[in-house]
Write a protein that holds these residues in place. Structure first.
Motif, PDB file in Angstrom:
ATOM      1  N   CYS A  66       0.844  -1.187   0.000  1.00 20.13           N
ATOM      2  CA  CYS A  66       0.000   0.000   0.000  1.00 20.13           C
ATOM      3  C   CYS A  66       0.883   1.242   0.000  1.00 20.13           C
ATOM      4  N   LEU A  68       1.079   5.883  -1.056  1.00 18.08           N
ATOM      5  CA  LEU A  68       0.558   7.165  -1.531  1.00 18.08           C
ATOM      6  C   LEU A  68       1.567   7.774  -2.481  1.00 18.08           C
ATOM      7  N   SER A  69       1.105   8.303  -3.605  1.00 20.18           N
ATOM      8  CA  SER A  69       1.955   9.028  -4.554  1.00 20.18           C
ATOM      9  C   SER A  69       1.270  10.335  -4.915  1.00 20.18           C
ATOM     10  N   VAL A  80      -3.140  12.724  -7.104  1.00 23.18           N
ATOM     11  CA  VAL A  80      -2.982  12.060  -5.814  1.00 23.18           C
ATOM     12  C   VAL A  80      -3.453  10.624  -6.009  1.00 23.18           C
ATOM     13  N   GLU A  81      -2.576   9.670  -5.785  1.00 24.85           N
ATOM     14  CA  GLU A  81      -2.921   8.268  -5.985  1.00 24.85           C
ATOM     15  C   GLU A  81      -2.646   7.466  -4.721  1.00 24.85           C
ATOM     16  N   ARG A  82      -3.635   6.698  -4.318  1.00 25.78           N
ATOM     17  CA  ARG A  82      -3.439   5.739  -3.229  1.00 25.78           C
ATOM     18  C   ARG A  82      -3.550   4.344  -3.815  1.00 25.78           C
ATOM     19  N   SER A 157       0.243  12.442   5.084  1.00 30.62           N
ATOM     20  CA  SER A 157      -1.041  12.780   4.480  1.00 30.62           C
ATOM     21  C   SER A 157      -0.825  13.286   3.068  1.00 30.62           C
ATOM     22  N   SER A 158      -1.874  13.277   2.258  1.00 27.29           N
ATOM     23  CA  SER A 158      -1.753  13.803   0.901  1.00 27.29           C
ATOM     24  C   SER A 158      -1.418  15.289   0.922  1.00 27.29           C
ATOM     25  N   SER A 188       6.501   9.991  -2.917  1.00 26.19           N
ATOM     26  CA  SER A 188       5.910   8.656  -2.844  1.00 26.19           C
ATOM     27  C   SER A 188       6.256   8.009  -1.515  1.00 26.19           C
ATOM     28  N   GLN A 190       5.714   4.185   0.163  1.00 29.17           N
ATOM     29  CA  GLN A 190       5.252   2.827  -0.140  1.00 29.17           C
ATOM     30  C   GLN A 190       5.715   1.853   0.939  1.00 29.17           C
TER      31      GLN A 190
END
Length: 481
Positions: A66, A68-69, A80-82, A157-158, A188, A190
C-alpha cells in the motif's frame, strides 16, 4: 564547470520491492489491512490443500502493498494516488512437473480453486529434471532471520506530501532565472509485507518500505534557437528521516540542468570515458546480468565459463552483503527461502562466484548462491582508490576525454558483450570541464570495458542495491558529428 553532488539520491530506474525482517509481525496498525498471522494461516491453508490433492511439494506466498503518490507541476497539484494490492501465489510440484497460479481473493473457496489450478497445470506440464524446491540443507532456519531495520512506515497525508513536492519544485525554479519550466515533482510513500512457506520446511516473512521525492526541471538558453535542457534528481530511502531535503533535491536537479546549457556535438574519436557514479552502477549491473544463472545455462552471456577467470582489471574487487542495515538489497534469505551470506564475488579482477537460484544451479551442476530474486547489496571497489579521489580528482585522472552523466537506449548485447548507448555529458581537457556535449554515442565491448577500468572514485554512490564511485574506462569509441 564541475558538478558537485549533494546528499540527494537518484531513484532506481526500475525500483524492486525488497523484503526485510524489521517488523516480522506486521499488523493492521502498521497501515496494513492484514496481519502476518492472517497470512501465515492463508499460506498454511494453501499448502494443506495442495498435499490433500496429491502434490509432491508445494510453496505459497501471501503479500500486501500500500502507499501514496503525489505529483505536482508548476505549483499546482496534478495527481494524488493511493494504492493497495494483495496477492496469494501458489506453486505446486507433481513429481518434477511444476504449476503455479495466483489470486487476490483470500476466501477459503478462492484459495482452494487457486491451488487446484496450480495442481492441474503441474499435471499437464512436461517434466523438468531439475524442477523442485530448494534442497533442505540450503534452507534458512528461522534463527537466522535477522532484523535488518528496513521497515519504516511513513504515515504522510496527501496534504503534507503535496507540500513537500511543491517545496522541491519551487526550490528548483528559484535556483536561476534560466530554470523556466518543470515536468513536475513527486513524493511517494510505499510499504509492503509478506509471508512465505513451503513443504521443505521453510517459513518466513517480513515488511519493507520505500519512500522518495523527485523533480524534473527544465533550463532554457535564449538566443540558441530555444535550446532547452531537462534534468531530474531523486532521493529514495527506506527511512523518511534519511531522505534529502526537498530544497536540496530541487536545487541540485536545477544545477544539473543549468550545467548542460550550451551543449554541442563533438567529432567522432576514441578517448577515455569517465562514467558518473550513478551510471557506473549500470556497468556493475551489466556484469551481474552476464554471470546470472539464467543467462549462463541458456548460453546467452559473453561471460560463459568465467568462474576463476580474469574479467575485471586486477585492482577491482566486488563484494555482496545481504545484511546491510536499511540496505535496499538486504534480506535474511532469498526468494526461495535459501540462506544468504556476505561473499567476495570478484577478487583481484577474477570472478569468484555467479548469481544462482536453486533451479539455475542445478542446470549448471552447481550449488545455489542464494540469489533467487536477484543480487543483494553489491559494492565495487578499486585497490588503487585513495580517500582524496573525489570527482575533481577523477576528472584529473581522465585528463582529456568524455565525462558521461546521462545514457539513453538499451544498446547492450549480453551474448556478445557489444555496448552502444546514446550519451550526453561534458568534454574534459587537462582535467577541467571545457563544455557540455550531447547527441553522441559511446560504444565498446563490455569485456574490454571491464578489463579496461583504470580507476574508481572515492565518490561512492548507492544506486538501488549497487554502490560504486565514478569509473574511468581507458578507451571507448565516441560517435559524434
Amino acid at each position: 564547470m564541475t558538478i558537485a553532488r549533494t546528499g540527494a539520491r537518484r531513484a532506481p530506474a526500475s525500483p524492486k520491492t525488497s523484503r526485510n525482517t524489521a517488523r516480522s509481525a506486521a499488523a493492521p496498525q502498521d497501515g496494513f489491512a492484514y496481519s502476518r498471522e492472517f497470512f501465515a494461516d492463508l499460506v498454511d491453508q494453501a499448502l494443506a490443500h495442495a498435499k490433500k490433492l496429491g502434490a509432491t511439494d508445494a510453496g505459497a506466498d501471501a503479500s500486501e502493498g500500500c502507499g501514496l503518490s503525489v505529483n505536482v507541476r508548476r505549483g499546482e497539484l496534478e495527481t494524488v494516488e493511493r494504492n493497495r494490492d494483495k496477492s496469494l501465489g501458489v506453486t505446486v510440484y507433481v513429481g518434477q512437473r511444476r504449476g503455479n497460479a495466483s489470486t487476490s481473493d483470500f476466501s477459503r473457496a478462492a484459495v482452494e480453486r487457486t491451488v487446484q489450478a496450480a495442481y492441474d497445470i503441474a499435471r499437464f506440464t512436461a517434466e523438468d529434471p531439475v524442477a523442485g524446491l530448494p534442497d533442505e540443507q540450503d534452507i534458512a532456519a528461522p534463527a537466522t532471520h535477522r532484523d535488518l531495520g528496513l521497515f519504516h512506515p511513513w504515515a504522510v497525508s496527501s496534504e503534507e506530501a503535496t507540500r513537500l513536492a511543491l517545496q522541491c519544485e519551487a526550490a528548483a525554479l528559484a535556483t536561476h532565472k534560466r530554470i523556466t519550466n518543470s515536468e513536475g515533482a513527486g513524493v511517494s510513500a510505499q510499504q509492503s509485507h509478506f509471508f512465505s512457506a513451503h513443504t521443505r520446511g521453510f517459513r518466513g516473512g517480513y515488511a519493507s518500505s520505500r519512500h522518495s521525492i523527485s523533480v524534473a526541471p527544465i533550463a532554457s538558453l535564449p538566443g540558441r534557437h530555444g535550446e532547452m535542457q531537462r534534468e531530474s534528481w531523486y532521493s529514495s530511502m527506506r527511512d523518511v528521516r534519511e531522505l534529502a531535503a526537498p530544497e536540496a533535491v530541487g536545487r541540485y536537479a536545477a544545477e544539473r540542468a543549468l550545467s548542460r546549457l550550451g551543449s554541442r556535438k563533438i567529432s567522432t574519436r576514441e578517448c577515455p570515458v569517465l562514467f558518473e557514479s550513478p551510471l557506473a552502477a549500470g556497468l556493475l549491473g551489466g556484469f551481474v546480468q552476464a554471470v546470472s544463472g539464467g543467462a549462463l545455462y541458456r548460453k546467452s552471456s559473453f561471460l560463459l565459463d568465467s568462474l576463476g577467470q580474469q574479467v575485471f582489471a586486477g585492482h577491482i574487487d566486488i563484494e555482496e552483503d545481504p545484511f546491510i542495515l536499511k540496505g535496499k538489497g538486504s534480506s535474511p534469505f532469498d526468494d526461495e527461502g535459501v540462506r544468504v551470506a556476505p561473499r567476495r564475488v570478484v577478487e583481484g579482477g577474477q570472478v569468484q562466484g555467479y548469481f544462482l537460484s536453486s533451479y539455475s544451479a542445478r542446470k549448471l551442476g552447481m550449488k545455489t548462491t542464494g540469489n533467487a530474486g536477484g543480487s543483494h547489496n553489491l559494492t565495487l571497489r578499486s585497490r588503487l582508490t585513495r580517500a582524496g579521489d573525489d570527482l575533481p580528482a577523477m576528472l584529473q585522472k581522465l585528463g582529456t576525454g568524455l565525462f558521461v552523466i546521462e545514457l539513453m537506449g538499451q544498446g547492450v548485447n549480453y551474448v556478445t558483450g557489444d555496448y552502444s548507448r546514446g550519451a550526453s555529458g561534458f568534454w574534459v581537457e587537462n582535467g577541467q570541464i571545457a563544455y557540455p556535449v550531447h547527441e553522441i554515442t559511446i560504444a565498446g565491448n563490455l569485456r574490454d570495458m571491464l578489463a579496461g577500468i583504470e580507476a574508481v572514485g572515492a565518490d561512492a554512490y548507492t544506486y538501488g542495491a549497487k554502490t560504486v564511485g565514478s569509473v574511468l574506462i581507458n578507451r571507448m569509441k565516441v560517435a559524434g558529428s
